[in-house]
Scaffold this motif. Sequence first.
Motif, PDB file in Angstrom:
ATOM      1  N   ARG A  38      74.416 -75.659   0.785  1.00 22.49           N
ATOM      2  CA  ARG A  38      74.362 -75.928   2.218  1.00 22.49           C
ATOM      3  C   ARG A  38      74.028 -74.686   3.032  1.00 22.49           C
ATOM      4  O   ARG A  38      73.286 -74.761   4.020  1.00 22.49           O
ATOM      5  N   GLU A  39      74.551 -73.550   2.651  1.00 23.13           N
ATOM      6  CA  GLU A  39      74.334 -72.327   3.422  1.00 23.13           C
ATOM      7  C   GLU A  39      72.854 -71.954   3.460  1.00 23.13           C
ATOM      8  O   GLU A  39      72.305 -71.644   4.516  1.00 23.13           O
ATOM      9  N   TYR A  57      70.413 -73.982   2.920  1.00 25.81           N
ATOM     10  CA  TYR A  57      69.727 -75.052   3.641  1.00 25.81           C
ATOM     11  C   TYR A  57      69.721 -74.771   5.144  1.00 25.81           C
ATOM     12  O   TYR A  57      68.710 -74.929   5.818  1.00 25.81           O
ATOM     13  N   GLU A  58      70.858 -74.330   5.673  1.00 27.56           N
ATOM     14  CA  GLU A  58      70.940 -74.028   7.105  1.00 27.56           C
ATOM     15  C   GLU A  58      70.037 -72.856   7.464  1.00 27.56           C
ATOM     16  O   GLU A  58      69.421 -72.849   8.532  1.00 27.56           O
ATOM     17  N   GLN A  59      69.936 -71.858   6.585  1.00 28.05           N
ATOM     18  CA  GLN A  59      69.029 -70.738   6.828  1.00 28.05           C
ATOM     19  C   GLN A  59      67.581 -71.210   6.882  1.00 28.05           C
ATOM     20  O   GLN A  59      66.823 -70.818   7.770  1.00 28.05           O
ATOM     21  N   ARG A 105      66.506 -74.210   7.518  1.00 29.21           N
ATOM     22  CA  ARG A 105      66.335 -75.066   8.684  1.00 29.21           C
ATOM     23  C   ARG A 105      66.147 -74.238   9.953  1.00 29.21           C
ATOM     24  O   ARG A 105      65.290 -74.534  10.787  1.00 29.21           O
ATOM     25  N   LYS A 106      66.930 -73.181  10.093  1.00 28.37           N
ATOM     26  CA  LYS A 106      66.821 -72.306  11.259  1.00 28.37           C
ATOM     27  C   LYS A 106      65.453 -71.615  11.276  1.00 28.37           C
ATOM     28  O   LYS A 106      64.795 -71.525  12.316  1.00 28.37           O
ATOM     29  N   ARG A 134      62.740 -74.097  12.259  1.00 29.06           N
ATOM     30  CA  ARG A 134      62.794 -74.382  13.696  1.00 29.06           C
ATOM     31  C   ARG A 134      62.176 -73.239  14.494  1.00 29.06           C
ATOM     32  O   ARG A 134      61.424 -73.462  15.439  1.00 29.06           O
TER      33      ARG A 134
END
Length: 101
Positions: free
Chosen positions: A23-24, A26-28, A30-31, A34
């Motif tokens: 998850r960690e 994945y968030e990187q 995604r950021k 964006r």
Amino acid sequence: MRYKVTFVVGLALGYVLGTRAGRERYEQLRKSARQLAQNPAVRNAAETAGQTGREFAGKAFTAVSQKVGDAVPDSLAGRVRGLRDRVGGGAGEDDWGTSNT
């Protein structure tokens, strides 16, 4: 067929990377995605590509229409005209019903 294979490969790659990274990560990602999408240079390039694609599609439509001409049965030609009328084609839209912005 090529698009289906590309989609499946992308799906499999995303699954494998997602399960390994967690998850960690994945968030990187995604950021970062964006931020890239909000970059003015990227947005301008995407708009230019979209405009160029619409221009080529219009030219292709004209070329095919001229070559096919009377070879298209009247029933099909009527349906195409009906679809174009239903979709629109008002101010600010091209032949494909999309905006020119």
